[in-house]
Design a protein around this motif. Structure first.
Motif, PDB file in Angstrom:
ATOM      1  N   GLN A 129      -3.511  -4.463   9.441  1.00  0.00           N
ATOM      2  CA  GLN A 129      -2.687  -3.283   9.167  1.00  0.00           C
ATOM      3  C   GLN A 129      -2.902  -2.800   7.736  1.00  0.00           C
ATOM      4  N   ARG A 130      -2.981  -3.735   6.809  1.00  0.00           N
ATOM      5  CA  ARG A 130      -3.235  -3.375   5.411  1.00  0.00           C
ATOM      6  C   ARG A 130      -4.576  -2.656   5.277  1.00  0.00           C
ATOM      7  N   LEU A 187      -6.181  -0.787   7.640  1.00  0.00           N
ATOM      8  CA  LEU A 187      -6.058   0.572   8.163  1.00  0.00           C
ATOM      9  C   LEU A 187      -5.268   1.463   7.202  1.00  0.00           C
ATOM     10  N   ASP A 188      -4.135   0.948   6.724  1.00  0.00           N
ATOM     11  CA  ASP A 188      -3.297   1.744   5.827  1.00  0.00           C
ATOM     12  C   ASP A 188      -4.028   2.063   4.527  1.00  0.00           C
ATOM     13  N   GLY A 189      -4.758   1.073   3.992  1.00  0.00           N
ATOM     14  CA  GLY A 189      -5.484   1.282   2.746  1.00  0.00           C
ATOM     15  C   GLY A 189      -6.615   2.272   2.892  1.00  0.00           C
ATOM     16  N   LEU A 190      -7.301   2.238   4.038  1.00  0.00           N
ATOM     17  CA  LEU A 190      -8.363   3.213   4.283  1.00  0.00           C
ATOM     18  C   LEU A 190      -7.796   4.619   4.427  1.00  0.00           C
ATOM     19  N   TYR A 191      -6.679   4.738   5.127  1.00  0.00           N
ATOM     20  CA  TYR A 191      -6.078   6.057   5.325  1.00  0.00           C
ATOM     21  C   TYR A 191      -5.634   6.670   3.996  1.00  0.00           C
ATOM     22  N   LEU A 230      -7.127   0.939  -1.297  1.00  0.00           N
ATOM     23  CA  LEU A 230      -7.483  -0.469  -1.161  1.00  0.00           C
ATOM     24  C   LEU A 230      -7.545  -1.186  -2.506  1.00  0.00           C
ATOM     25  N   LEU A 231      -7.873  -0.461  -3.564  1.00  0.00           N
ATOM     26  CA  LEU A 231      -7.928  -1.081  -4.885  1.00  0.00           C
ATOM     27  C   LEU A 231      -6.557  -1.227  -5.527  1.00  0.00           C
ATOM     28  N   GLY A 232      -5.542  -0.656  -4.923  1.00  0.00           N
ATOM     29  CA  GLY A 232      -4.212  -0.724  -5.505  1.00  0.00           C
ATOM     30  C   GLY A 232      -4.013   0.342  -6.572  1.00  0.00           C
ATOM     31  N   ARG A 233      -3.105   0.095  -7.470  1.00  0.00           N
ATOM     32  CA  ARG A 233      -2.754   1.054  -8.516  1.00  0.00           C
ATOM     33  C   ARG A 233      -3.468   0.697  -9.819  1.00  0.00           C
ATOM     34  N   ALA A 242     -14.520   1.957  -5.782  1.00  0.00           N
ATOM     35  CA  ALA A 242     -14.485   1.903  -4.327  1.00  0.00           C
ATOM     36  C   ALA A 242     -15.270   3.070  -3.752  1.00  0.00           C
ATOM     37  N   VAL A 243     -16.051   2.764  -2.711  1.00  0.00           N
ATOM     38  CA  VAL A 243     -16.815   3.783  -1.994  1.00  0.00           C
ATOM     39  C   VAL A 243     -16.373   3.766  -0.541  1.00  0.00           C
TER      40      VAL A 243
END
Length: 270
Positions: A109-110, A112-116, A120-123, A228-229
């Protein structure tokens, strides 16, 4: 590394724009396509010692962004990259499908949510910037920022586990339809201090028609900075462009942190 030639893209851009891609409001009131920010915490931080990893400045983050010359082919700089969202990535993971490792569902889930949300790298703890590119029905987003080496490494360690934890799972989309998600490891050039990469494929329906969205996602670290790419679309992913982005991005970031002015890498891909 041998890669297949750039695939032909045959699905209409109307489907991509009208059905699969949803946009979110851009937080930058200026409307600028590229965003650079420096957190208050970063501004209050004491100057690093000469032996410490240099911090990424706002100007440095912009300079570290890759350019069309770095990734070649027919990529064009986009004007709305900060608003990109892909509705194929919205879904609730079917926890019941994880028979012996239900906790793995949270990692999927993390992902999918991060890609959307491109998070993914956070803040970032300091400066950050992003730039987007389009090529027919494909989109590439490149992000760079000061995230802290420990946090980037933790993300890399997490990503490394996903091909096993999330090899294949089911998610339910907004329309209630089932989507099959596959996650496989991707080999990218040995660039930067550390890196991990995946290819994520989502199969489902859009407007009542079968649809497949595939994307590469690669994260790399240079010092305390990360990049991130994401590179994907409705047809097969152009892995060569992902490779170029990773290699050029790592070199540009290294140059910036060393006080140099980055230049496009000489072509190695003909």
């Amino acid at each position: 590394m041998t890669r297949p030639s750039r695939p032909a893209r045959v699905l209409s851009s109307a489907l991509a724009a009208g059905t699969l891609l949803a946009t979110a409001a851009c937080a930058d009131e200026s409307g600028a396509p590229e965003a650079v920010s420096v957190s208050a915490a970063a501004e209050r931080s004491p100057s690093p010692s000469p032996s410490a990893t240099p911090a990424l400045t706002g100007a440095g983050a912009q300079a570290a962004l890759i350019t069309p010359a770095d990734i070649e082919n027919d990529w064009q700089v986009a004007t709305d990259a900060a608003t990109w969202r892909n509705s194929m990535l919205i879904g609730k993971v079917d926890v019941a499908g994880f028979l012996t490792a239900k906790s793995d569902a949270a990692d999927c889930q993390r992902l999918l949510d991060g890609l959307y949300s491109d998070s993914l790298l956070g803040r970032a703890t300091g400066a950050s910037a992003l730039r987007g590119f389009t090529s027919e029905d494909s989109r590439m987003l490149y992000q760079v920022g000061d995230y802290g080496s420990a946090d980037v490494d933790a993300t890399l360690d997490w990503m490394k586990t996903l091909p096993e934890k999330c090899n294949q799972f089911t998610a339910t989309g907004q329309d209630g339809g089932k989507r099959t998600v596959q996650v496989v490891a991707l080999e990218v050039p040995k660039a930067g201090d550390a890196r991990e990469a995946l290819t994520v494929t989502v199969q489902g329906t859009a407007a009542g028609q079968p649809s497949t969205f595939s994307t590469d996602v690669a994260i790399l670290r240079v010092g305390a900075s990360g990049a991130a790419v994401t590179n994907g679309g409705l047809s097969a992913v152009d892995h060569d462009s992902t490779d170029r982005a990773v290699q050029a991005g790592a070199q540009r970031l290294k140059d910036v942190l060393s006080g140099k002015t980055p230049a496009p890498l000489p072509s190695q891909w003909d």
